[in-house]
Design a protein around this motif. Structure first.
Motif, PDB file in Angstrom:
ATOM      1  N   VAL A  49       0.933   4.319  -2.687  1.00 63.99           N
ATOM      2  CA  VAL A  49       0.798   5.742  -2.354  1.00 63.99           C
ATOM      3  C   VAL A  49       1.982   6.539  -2.908  1.00 63.99           C
ATOM      4  CG1 VAL A  49       0.704   7.389  -0.464  1.00 63.99           C
ATOM      5  CG2 VAL A  49      -0.619   5.280  -0.348  1.00 63.99           C
TER       6      VAL A  49
ATOM      7  N   GLY B 216      -7.177   0.312  -1.616  1.00 65.44           N
ATOM      8  CA  GLY B 216      -6.487   1.429  -2.238  1.00 65.44           C
ATOM      9  C   GLY B 216      -5.644   1.027  -3.414  1.00 65.44           C
ATOM     10  N   ARG B 217      -5.255  -0.249  -3.545  1.00 62.28           N
ATOM     11  CA  ARG B 217      -4.465  -0.666  -4.696  1.00 62.28           C
ATOM     12  C   ARG B 217      -5.397  -0.859  -5.896  1.00 62.28           C
ATOM     13  NH1 ARG B 217      -0.837  -6.073  -6.027  1.00 62.28           N
ATOM     14  NH2 ARG B 217       0.268  -5.140  -7.791  1.00 62.28           N
TER      15      ARG B 217
ATOM     16  N   LEU C  31       0.831  -1.198   0.000  1.00 66.28           N
ATOM     17  CA  LEU C  31       0.000   0.000   0.000  1.00 66.28           C
ATOM     18  C   LEU C  31       0.870   1.255   0.000  1.00 66.28           C
ATOM     19  CD1 LEU C  31      -2.834   1.120   0.033  1.00 66.28           C
ATOM     20  CD2 LEU C  31      -2.822   0.990   2.522  1.00 66.28           C
TER      21      LEU C  31
END
Length: 449
Positions: A267, A413-414, A263
């Protein structure tokens, strides 16, 4: 019995047999009719016999015997025509019958058959006498055969009696020898039985002692086994608890570390990509620059809206794969059976994996291709191409379930893109945060190169 009708000449035609025609005479009559049959035209034959006109005399006698005998009995004109053929074939016999003195040397059956056809005076007596003569001859022949058989049986009986006497003497001698041998065996058996009884007594005593020792040893073994099982159970519980603790600690730390690290990479890549995309100058942003408006020379909102892509445009897939740390998950058979279902499964897999390898090299995205293991008749020997991870579902697990497991394994989030036309798969992975793309879009991207 002889019957005549008044007003008709007594030529024998009105006489009748009071019993069935003897078999020998009947066979001769049928043969006479069959031989004379061929000298008649079809129109001269009775209607029921015309179908046998082309038969040979032997076949006529075999297949039309009953029909010819019945026609001869009921049709005087046909009987007269057959009689004429008989007179031509056997003039001496028929002439003697017409004169009333049949030749003594002639066969009685031939005389009776000719008389039955020609119907001279007293023909019934001739037929009856022939039948009686034939029966007498058959009886004499049967007597001769019976006497010969009796003589043969007497000879065989005498031979059997002689053999029986010899066999009886031999059996008596063998029985006497067997009796003496049996007496000797009885004596030996009585001695052996005495030895067996003594041995059985000793064996019973030994068994009693062994049972006592065995019972004592069994008790000790049972106690030792119980204690061993108790210790093993405690040791197993301790080892299981220790292993579970170690595995939980190791897996928890490694999985969480991997998810956090992945993650973090997403980011960082997203931030770097955003920085490159924005290319911000090293000046501070003015508040006026935050107001949404159309500046002179810039694109209008209408122009911006026109840049939106349709769901079946392969450019969407390029934009998604360009995201940082993007992961493309492909429902293998769903794609191949959409694009080229006529090919064998092995060739479908090879073609898809080759195309995915090129896509991975072009985009740099992580690519995982999932196939349903239930489709396999045997284990697959496959070298995955560069840049593509190939997975088969385990027995009892479908490819759809394996795809959902892969999506759930990714950290929130990926960017995860799933290529499948299955509506259930698309809905499931969309809830888990992944982006579904139709198989047709991926196939169009392949065709574009």
């Amino acid at each position: 019995m002889v019957e005549t009708t008044g007003g008709e000449p007594d030529d024998g035609s009105a006489e009748m047999l009071d019993r069935p025609l003897p078999d020998g005479v009947r066979r001769r009559v049928v043969q006479i009719v069959s031989d004379g049959f061929g000298g008649l035209t079809v129109s001269e034959l009775p209607v029921q016999l015309r179908q046998y006109a082309r038969f040979t005399p032997t076949r006529r006698a075999k297949f039309a015997g009953n029909a010819m005998a019945a026609a001869l009995e009921t049709d005087p004109l046909f009987r007269q025509r057959i009689g004429e053929r008989l007179r031509e074939a056997q003039p001496e016999l028929t002439g003697a019958l017409d004169s009333g003195s049949p030749p003594p040397a002639a066969d009685p059956l031939d005389v009776a058959a000719a008389a039955y056809v020609l119907r001279p005076t007293d023909w019934v007596k001739l037929v009856t006498a022939a039948g009686e003569e034939a029966q007498r001859a058959d009886a004499e022949r049967a007597d001769d055969e019976a006497r010969a058989e009796l003589e043969r049986l007497r000879a065989e009986l005498a031979q059997v009696r002689a053999l029986s006497r010899d066999e009886t003497e031999r059996l008596r001698a063998e029985a006497e020898a067997a009796r003496k041998e049996a007496e000797s065996l009885h004596r030996k058996l009585r001695g052996a039985l005495s030895d067996v009884k003594r041995g059985e007594a000793a064996l019973r005593k030994l068994r009693g002692e062994m049972e006592a020792v065995r019972a004592e040893g069994q008790a000790q073994v049972s106690a030792a086994e119980s204690e061993t099982r108790r210790v093993k159970a405690r040791l197993g519980e301790a080892e299981a608890a220790l292993e579970a603790t170690r595995r939980a600690s190791r897996e928890g730390r490694s999985v969480e570390d991997m998810r956090v690290r992945l993650l973090l990479d997403v980011v960082l890549d997203a931030a770097q990509g955003l920085r490159r995309e924005l290319a911000l100058p090293p000046v501070s942003v003015r508040p006026a620059e935050t107001v949404d408006a159309v500046e002179p020379g810039r694109m209008t909102p209408k122009d911006i809206a026109a840049r939106a892509l349709s769901e079946d445009d392969p450019a969407i897939l390029d934009q998604l794969l360009a995201l940082p740390q993007a992961h493309l998950v492909v429902d293998g058979y769903n794609v191949t059976k959409t694009g080229y279902p006529q090919m064998p499964l092995e060739k479908q897999r090879l073609r898809l994996l080759g195309q995915l390898s090129q896509l991975a090299a072009q985009t740099g995205a992580e690519v995982t291709c999932v196939f349903d293991g239930a489709e396999l008749a045997a284990p697959v020997l496959l070298a995955p191409p560069r840049g593509v991870r190939v997975l088969f579902s385990k027995p009892g697990v479908t490819a759809d379930e394996l795809i959902r497991q892969l999506v759930r394994a990714e950290p929130p989030g990926r960017p995860v893109i799933v290529a499948s036309t299955d509506r259930e798969v698309a809905d499931g992975i969309a809830k888990a945060g992944a982006r579904p793309v139709a198989s047709a879009v991926l196939l169009k991207r392949f065709s574009r190169g």
